[in-house]
Motif scaffolding. Structure first.
Motif, PDB file in Angstrom:
ATOM      1  N   ALA A 187      25.118 -23.669  18.374  1.00 51.53           N
ATOM      2  CA  ALA A 187      26.231 -24.334  19.075  1.00 51.53           C
ATOM      3  C   ALA A 187      27.301 -24.867  18.118  1.00 51.53           C
ATOM      4  O   ALA A 187      28.124 -25.687  18.505  1.00 51.53           O
ATOM      5  N   GLY A 188      27.297 -24.403  16.879  1.00 52.76           N
ATOM      6  CA  GLY A 188      28.299 -24.844  15.902  1.00 52.76           C
ATOM      7  C   GLY A 188      29.702 -24.463  16.330  1.00 52.76           C
ATOM      8  O   GLY A 188      29.914 -23.400  16.933  1.00 52.76           O
ATOM      9  N   LYS A 189      30.667 -25.318  16.023  1.00 53.02           N
ATOM     10  CA  LYS A 189      32.012 -25.087  16.564  1.00 53.02           C
ATOM     11  C   LYS A 189      32.748 -23.916  15.902  1.00 53.02           C
ATOM     12  O   LYS A 189      33.770 -23.470  16.404  1.00 53.02           O
ATOM     13  N   LEU A 190      32.212 -23.394  14.791  1.00 54.54           N
ATOM     14  CA  LEU A 190      32.871 -22.252  14.152  1.00 54.54           C
ATOM     15  C   LEU A 190      32.365 -20.896  14.638  1.00 54.54           C
ATOM     16  O   LEU A 190      32.925 -19.859  14.297  1.00 54.54           O
ATOM     17  N   LEU A 191      31.315 -20.907  15.452  1.00 53.49           N
ATOM     18  CA  LEU A 191      30.703 -19.635  15.868  1.00 53.49           C
ATOM     19  C   LEU A 191      31.675 -18.693  16.587  1.00 53.49           C
ATOM     20  O   LEU A 191      31.704 -17.498  16.260  1.00 53.49           O
ATOM     21  N   PRO A 192      32.488 -19.177  17.550  1.00 57.94           N
ATOM     22  CA  PRO A 192      33.396 -18.236  18.233  1.00 57.94           C
ATOM     23  C   PRO A 192      34.362 -17.541  17.272  1.00 57.94           C
ATOM     24  O   PRO A 192      34.566 -16.320  17.370  1.00 57.94           O
ATOM     25  N   ALA A 193      34.949 -18.298  16.339  1.00 56.46           N
ATOM     26  CA  ALA A 193      35.913 -17.707  15.400  1.00 56.46           C
ATOM     27  C   ALA A 193      35.230 -16.726  14.451  1.00 56.46           C
ATOM     28  O   ALA A 193      35.780 -15.661  14.138  1.00 56.46           O
ATOM     29  N   ILE A 194      34.010 -17.067  14.002  1.00 55.89           N
ATOM     30  CA  ILE A 194      33.286 -16.170  13.091  1.00 55.89           C
ATOM     31  C   ILE A 194      32.882 -14.885  13.813  1.00 55.89           C
ATOM     32  O   ILE A 194      33.021 -13.787  13.284  1.00 55.89           O
ATOM     33  N   GLU A 195      32.405 -15.029  15.037  1.00 61.16           N
ATOM     34  CA  GLU A 195      31.990 -13.843  15.808  1.00 61.16           C
ATOM     35  C   GLU A 195      33.187 -12.934  16.096  1.00 61.16           C
ATOM     36  O   GLU A 195      33.073 -11.711  16.032  1.00 61.16           O
ATOM     37  N   ALA A 196      34.348 -13.548  16.379  1.00 61.85           N
ATOM     38  CA  ALA A 196      35.546 -12.749  16.667  1.00 61.85           C
ATOM     39  C   ALA A 196      35.972 -11.940  15.446  1.00 61.85           C
ATOM     40  O   ALA A 196      36.381 -10.781  15.568  1.00 61.85           O
ATOM     41  N   ARG A 197      35.856 -12.545  14.257  1.00 60.67           N
ATOM     42  CA  ARG A 197      36.296 -11.860  13.030  1.00 60.67           C
ATOM     43  C   ARG A 197      35.211 -10.939  12.476  1.00 60.67           C
ATOM     44  O   ARG A 197      35.505  -9.891  11.888  1.00 60.67           O
ATOM     45  N   PHE A 198      33.931 -11.350  12.650  1.00 63.05           N
ATOM     46  CA  PHE A 198      32.804 -10.581  12.109  1.00 63.05           C
ATOM     47  C   PHE A 198      31.799 -10.329  13.238  1.00 63.05           C
ATOM     48  O   PHE A 198      30.757 -10.991  13.304  1.00 63.05           O
ATOM     49  N   PRO A 199      32.100  -9.402  14.140  1.00 63.81           N
ATOM     50  CA  PRO A 199      31.247  -9.161  15.316  1.00 63.81           C
ATOM     51  C   PRO A 199      29.792  -8.860  14.931  1.00 63.81           C
ATOM     52  O   PRO A 199      29.526  -8.158  13.959  1.00 63.81           O
ATOM     53  N   GLY A 200      28.885  -9.452  15.717  1.00 64.91           N
ATOM     54  CA  GLY A 200      27.463  -9.195  15.514  1.00 64.91           C
ATOM     55  C   GLY A 200      26.803 -10.063  14.469  1.00 64.91           C
ATOM     56  O   GLY A 200      25.635  -9.868  14.153  1.00 64.91           O
ATOM     57  N   THR A 201      27.538 -11.055  13.937  1.00 66.00           N
ATOM     58  CA  THR A 201      26.957 -11.889  12.869  1.00 66.00           C
ATOM     59  C   THR A 201      26.478 -13.250  13.371  1.00 66.00           C
ATOM     60  O   THR A 201      25.998 -14.060  12.591  1.00 66.00           O
ATOM     61  N   THR A 202      26.627 -13.509  14.687  1.00 63.61           N
ATOM     62  CA  THR A 202      26.162 -14.793  15.231  1.00 63.61           C
ATOM     63  C   THR A 202      25.254 -14.549  16.425  1.00 63.61           C
ATOM     64  O   THR A 202      25.226 -13.455  16.998  1.00 63.61           O
ATOM     65  N   GLY A 203      24.506 -15.596  16.795  1.00 62.88           N
ATOM     66  CA  GLY A 203      23.605 -15.523  17.940  1.00 62.88           C
ATOM     67  C   GLY A 203      23.235 -16.916  18.386  1.00 62.88           C
ATOM     68  O   GLY A 203      23.839 -17.900  17.934  1.00 62.88           O
ATOM     69  N   PRO A 204      22.218 -17.059  19.232  1.00 63.31           N
ATOM     70  CA  PRO A 204      21.813 -18.375  19.742  1.00 63.31           C
ATOM     71  C   PRO A 204      21.414 -19.357  18.631  1.00 63.31           C
ATOM     72  O   PRO A 204      21.563 -20.564  18.783  1.00 63.31           O
ATOM     73  N   GLU A 205      20.934 -18.820  17.515  1.00 65.86           N
ATOM     74  CA  GLU A 205      20.525 -19.688  16.397  1.00 65.86           C
ATOM     75  C   GLU A 205      21.690 -19.987  15.447  1.00 65.86           C
ATOM     76  O   GLU A 205      21.498 -20.610  14.407  1.00 65.86           O
ATOM     77  N   GLY A 206      22.868 -19.514  15.799  1.00 67.31           N
ATOM     78  CA  GLY A 206      24.025 -19.721  14.928  1.00 67.31           C
ATOM     79  C   GLY A 206      24.336 -18.461  14.145  1.00 67.31           C
ATOM     80  O   GLY A 206      24.049 -17.348  14.593  1.00 67.31           O
ATOM     81  N   VAL A 207      24.917 -18.660  12.972  1.00 69.38           N
ATOM     82  CA  VAL A 207      25.271 -17.521  12.122  1.00 69.38           C
ATOM     83  C   VAL A 207      24.009 -16.883  11.555  1.00 69.38           C
ATOM     84  O   VAL A 207      23.096 -17.578  11.103  1.00 69.38           O
ATOM     85  N   ASP A 208      23.957 -15.566  11.598  1.00 67.90           N
ATOM     86  CA  ASP A 208      22.904 -14.827  10.906  1.00 67.90           C
ATOM     87  C   ASP A 208      23.398 -14.667   9.467  1.00 67.90           C
ATOM     88  O   ASP A 208      24.259 -13.837   9.176  1.00 67.90           O
ATOM     89  N   ARG A 209      22.874 -15.491   8.580  1.00 60.67           N
ATOM     90  CA  ARG A 209      23.404 -15.569   7.221  1.00 60.67           C
ATOM     91  C   ARG A 209      23.273 -14.247   6.471  1.00 60.67           C
ATOM     92  O   ARG A 209      24.134 -13.884   5.670  1.00 60.67           O
ATOM     93  N   ALA A 210      22.217 -13.514   6.742  1.00 62.23           N
ATOM     94  CA  ALA A 210      22.036 -12.223   6.069  1.00 62.23           C
ATOM     95  C   ALA A 210      23.121 -11.243   6.509  1.00 62.23           C
ATOM     96  O   ALA A 210      23.722 -10.555   5.674  1.00 62.23           O
ATOM     97  N   LYS A 211      23.389 -11.197   7.809  1.00 61.08           N
ATOM     98  CA  LYS A 211      24.414 -10.273   8.318  1.00 61.08           C
ATOM     99  C   LYS A 211      25.812 -10.685   7.853  1.00 61.08           C
ATOM    100  O   LYS A 211      26.616  -9.836   7.457  1.00 61.08           O
ATOM    101  N   LEU A 212      26.101 -11.988   7.922  1.00 61.01           N
ATOM    102  CA  LEU A 212      27.425 -12.449   7.490  1.00 61.01           C
ATOM    103  C   LEU A 212      27.587 -12.234   5.986  1.00 61.01           C
ATOM    104  O   LEU A 212      28.642 -11.795   5.522  1.00 61.01           O
ATOM    105  N   GLY A 213      26.524 -12.512   5.243  1.00 64.43           N
ATOM    106  CA  GLY A 213      26.565 -12.295   3.792  1.00 64.43           C
ATOM    107  C   GLY A 213      26.852 -10.842   3.457  1.00 64.43           C
ATOM    108  O   GLY A 213      27.660 -10.539   2.579  1.00 64.43           O
ATOM    109  N   ALA A 214      26.200  -9.932   4.196  1.00 60.78           N
ATOM    110  CA  ALA A 214      26.418  -8.496   3.960  1.00 60.78           C
ATOM    111  C   ALA A 214      27.856  -8.099   4.293  1.00 60.78           C
ATOM    112  O   ALA A 214      28.438  -7.227   3.650  1.00 60.78           O
ATOM    113  N   ALA A 215      28.445  -8.783   5.274  1.00 65.42           N
ATOM    114  CA  ALA A 215      29.810  -8.453   5.694  1.00 65.42           C
ATOM    115  C   ALA A 215      30.865  -8.919   4.697  1.00 65.42           C
ATOM    116  O   ALA A 215      31.943  -8.334   4.613  1.00 65.42           O
TER     117      ALA A 215
END
Length: 197
Positions: free
Chosen positions: A42-70
Protein backbone atom coordinates in the motif's frame (compact mmCIF):
# COMPACT_ATOMS: atom_id res chain seq x y z
CA UNK A 1 19.22 22.70 14.96
CA UNK A 2 22.27 21.36 13.18
CA UNK A 3 21.90 18.64 10.56
CA UNK A 4 24.67 16.08 10.03
CA UNK A 5 24.86 13.51 7.25
CA UNK A 6 25.75 9.87 7.85
CA UNK A 7 27.06 7.90 4.89
CA UNK A 8 29.27 5.00 3.90
CA UNK A 9 29.70 2.52 1.09
CA UNK A 10 27.88 -0.82 1.00
CA UNK A 11 28.98 -3.22 3.74
CA UNK A 12 30.74 -0.58 5.86
CA UNK A 13 28.38 -0.93 8.84
CA UNK A 14 26.41 2.29 8.40
CA UNK A 15 23.09 0.76 9.51
CA UNK A 16 24.67 -0.57 12.71
CA UNK A 17 26.19 2.85 13.42
CA UNK A 18 22.84 4.58 12.75
CA UNK A 19 21.23 2.25 15.30
CA UNK A 20 23.94 3.19 17.82
CA UNK A 21 23.18 6.89 17.33
CA UNK A 22 19.49 6.17 17.94
CA UNK A 23 20.32 4.31 21.15
CA UNK A 24 22.20 7.42 22.28
CA UNK A 25 18.98 9.41 21.80
CA UNK A 26 19.89 11.11 18.51
CA UNK A 27 17.05 11.34 15.95
CA UNK A 28 18.16 9.62 12.73
CA UNK A 29 16.32 9.87 9.42
CA UNK A 30 16.89 6.69 7.42
CA UNK A 31 16.37 7.40 3.72
CA UNK A 32 16.51 3.69 2.80
CA UNK A 33 13.87 2.78 5.41
CA UNK A 34 11.58 5.46 4.00
CA UNK A 35 12.06 4.11 0.48
CA UNK A 36 11.12 0.62 1.71
CA UNK A 37 7.99 2.01 3.39
CA UNK A 38 6.98 4.07 0.35
CA UNK A 39 7.46 1.00 -1.89
CA UNK A 40 6.00 -1.53 0.56
CA UNK A 41 2.43 -2.86 0.81
CA UNK A 42 0.00 0.00 0.00
CA UNK A 43 3.00 2.33 -0.38
CA UNK A 44 2.13 5.63 -2.01
CA UNK A 45 4.75 5.24 -4.76
CA UNK A 46 3.40 1.94 -6.09
CA UNK A 47 1.04 3.40 -8.75
CA UNK A 48 3.78 5.60 -10.27
CA UNK A 49 6.35 2.78 -10.21
CA UNK A 50 3.94 0.29 -11.76
CA UNK A 51 3.00 2.79 -14.49
CA UNK A 52 6.66 3.34 -15.42
CA UNK A 53 7.88 -0.24 -14.79
CA UNK A 54 4.90 -2.56 -15.46
CA UNK A 55 4.89 -5.87 -13.60
CA UNK A 56 7.30 -4.78 -10.85
CA UNK A 57 4.72 -4.29 -8.07
CA UNK A 58 2.09 -6.42 -6.35
CA UNK A 59 0.12 -6.77 -3.09
CA UNK A 60 3.39 -6.97 -1.13
CA UNK A 61 4.67 -3.77 -2.72
CA UNK A 62 7.60 -3.48 -5.08
CA UNK A 63 9.18 -6.73 -6.21
CA UNK A 64 12.75 -5.61 -5.60
CA UNK A 65 14.28 -8.31 -7.79
CA UNK A 66 12.10 -7.37 -10.77
CA UNK A 67 12.57 -3.62 -10.29
CA UNK A 68 16.30 -4.11 -9.79
CA UNK A 69 16.50 -6.08 -13.05
CA UNK A 70 14.61 -3.29 -14.83
CA UNK A 71 16.97 -0.51 -13.72
CA UNK A 72 20.34 -2.14 -12.99
CA UNK A 73 22.89 -1.06 -15.56
CA UNK A 74 20.24 1.11 -17.29
CA UNK A 75 21.07 4.77 -16.52
CA UNK A 76 17.89 6.18 -18.09
CA UNK A 77 15.64 3.74 -16.24
CA UNK A 78 17.49 4.45 -13.00
CA UNK A 79 16.96 8.21 -13.51
CA UNK A 80 13.25 7.62 -14.14
CA UNK A 81 12.97 5.66 -10.89
CA UNK A 82 14.90 8.32 -8.97
CA UNK A 83 12.52 10.98 -10.35
CA UNK A 84 9.68 9.06 -8.70
CA UNK A 85 11.39 8.19 -5.43
CA UNK A 86 13.57 11.20 -4.55
CA UNK A 87 10.83 13.87 -4.28
CA UNK A 88 8.80 11.61 -1.96
CA UNK A 89 11.83 10.95 0.25
CA UNK A 90 12.57 14.70 0.38
CA UNK A 91 9.03 15.32 1.64
CA UNK A 92 9.45 12.63 4.34
CA UNK A 93 12.76 14.26 5.34
CA UNK A 94 11.11 17.68 5.64
CA UNK A 95 8.45 16.16 7.93
CA UNK A 96 11.19 14.53 10.05
CA UNK A 97 13.02 17.85 10.42
CA UNK A 98 9.79 19.61 11.43
CA UNK A 99 9.11 16.95 14.08
CA UNK A 100 12.59 17.33 15.59
CA UNK A 101 13.11 21.09 15.12
CA UNK A 102 13.57 21.62 18.88
CA UNK A 103 16.57 19.25 18.99
CA UNK A 104 20.16 20.53 19.02
CA UNK A 105 21.14 18.21 16.18
CA UNK A 106 19.83 15.36 14.06
CA UNK A 107 21.40 12.91 11.62
CA UNK A 108 20.30 12.13 8.09
CA UNK A 109 21.36 8.60 7.05
CA UNK A 110 21.94 9.03 3.30
CA UNK A 111 23.74 6.19 1.47
CA UNK A 112 24.47 8.20 -1.71
CA UNK A 113 25.24 11.48 0.04
CA UNK A 114 28.31 12.51 -1.98
CA UNK A 115 26.95 10.99 -5.19
CA UNK A 116 23.91 13.30 -5.03
CA UNK A 117 25.75 16.40 -3.75
CA UNK A 118 23.71 16.34 -0.53
CA UNK A 119 26.65 17.27 1.68
CA UNK A 120 26.43 20.96 0.68
CA UNK A 121 23.44 21.64 2.95
CA UNK A 122 24.83 19.97 6.09
CA UNK A 123 26.70 21.10 9.19
CA UNK A 124 29.06 18.15 8.70
CA UNK A 125 29.43 14.65 7.28
CA UNK A 126 30.05 11.44 9.24
CA UNK A 127 31.56 8.63 7.15
CA UNK A 128 31.41 5.00 8.26
CA UNK A 129 34.35 2.94 7.02
CA UNK A 130 35.98 -0.48 7.34
CA UNK A 131 38.88 -2.28 5.65
CA UNK A 132 38.12 -3.36 2.07
CA UNK A 133 38.52 -7.06 2.89
CA UNK A 134 35.96 -6.79 5.69
CA UNK A 135 33.55 -4.84 3.49
CA UNK A 136 33.79 -7.54 0.79
CA UNK A 137 33.30 -10.36 3.31
CA UNK A 138 30.20 -8.69 4.80
CA UNK A 139 28.58 -7.97 1.44
CA UNK A 140 29.26 -11.39 -0.11
CA UNK A 141 27.60 -12.99 2.93
CA UNK A 142 24.30 -11.35 1.96
CA UNK A 143 21.66 -13.56 0.31
CA UNK A 144 21.74 -13.37 -3.48
CA UNK A 145 24.95 -11.31 -3.61
CA UNK A 146 27.69 -12.22 -6.07
CA UNK A 147 31.21 -10.88 -6.60
CA UNK A 148 30.12 -9.37 -9.93
CA UNK A 149 27.11 -7.60 -8.42
CA UNK A 150 29.28 -6.35 -5.55
CA UNK A 151 31.79 -4.85 -8.00
CA UNK A 152 29.00 -3.19 -9.97
CA UNK A 153 27.53 -1.61 -6.83
CA UNK A 154 30.93 -0.40 -5.61
CA UNK A 155 31.67 1.12 -9.02
CA UNK A 156 28.50 3.24 -8.74
CA UNK A 157 29.57 4.62 -5.37
CA UNK A 158 32.11 7.29 -4.48
CA UNK A 159 35.28 5.38 -3.41
CA UNK A 160 35.71 4.89 0.32
CA UNK A 161 39.06 6.72 0.32
CA UNK A 162 37.39 9.75 -1.28
CA UNK A 163 34.54 9.66 1.24
CA UNK A 164 37.05 9.57 4.11
CA UNK A 165 38.97 12.46 2.58
CA UNK A 166 35.82 14.58 2.41
CA UNK A 167 34.46 13.55 5.84
CA UNK A 168 34.26 15.82 8.86
CA UNK A 169 34.06 12.81 11.20
CA UNK A 170 34.95 9.13 10.62
CA UNK A 171 33.58 6.07 12.43
CA UNK A 172 35.66 2.90 11.97
CA UNK A 173 33.70 -0.38 12.10
CA UNK A 174 36.58 -2.70 11.28
CA UNK A 175 37.07 -3.15 15.01
CA UNK A 176 34.89 -4.58 17.81
CA UNK A 177 31.26 -3.62 18.32
CA UNK A 178 32.15 -2.08 21.69
CA UNK A 179 34.94 0.02 20.18
CA UNK A 180 32.61 1.28 17.43
CA UNK A 181 29.95 2.14 20.02
CA UNK A 182 32.57 4.07 22.03
CA UNK A 183 33.42 6.10 18.91
CA UNK A 184 29.72 6.91 18.45
CA UNK A 185 29.35 8.00 22.07
CA UNK A 186 32.40 10.26 21.81
CA UNK A 187 31.02 11.83 18.65
CA UNK A 188 27.58 12.39 20.21
CA UNK A 189 29.28 14.19 23.10
CA UNK A 190 31.38 16.23 20.64
CA UNK A 191 28.40 17.25 18.50
CA UNK A 192 26.38 18.07 21.61
CA UNK A 193 29.20 20.31 22.86
CA UNK A 194 29.28 22.11 19.51
CA UNK A 195 25.62 23.01 19.86
CA UNK A 196 25.94 23.92 23.53
CA UNK A 197 23.93 20.94 24.72
Amino acid sequence: MKIYGLTGSIGMGKSAVAAMFRREGVPVFDADAQVHRLQGPAGKLLPAIEARFPGTTGPEGVDRAKLGAAVFGQPQARKALEAIVHPAVREERRAFLRRHRSRDFVILDIPLLFETGGQKRLAGVIVVTAPAWKQRKRVLARPGMTATKFRQIVNLQTPDAEKRRRADYIIHTGTTFAATRAQVRRLVACLGAKTGR
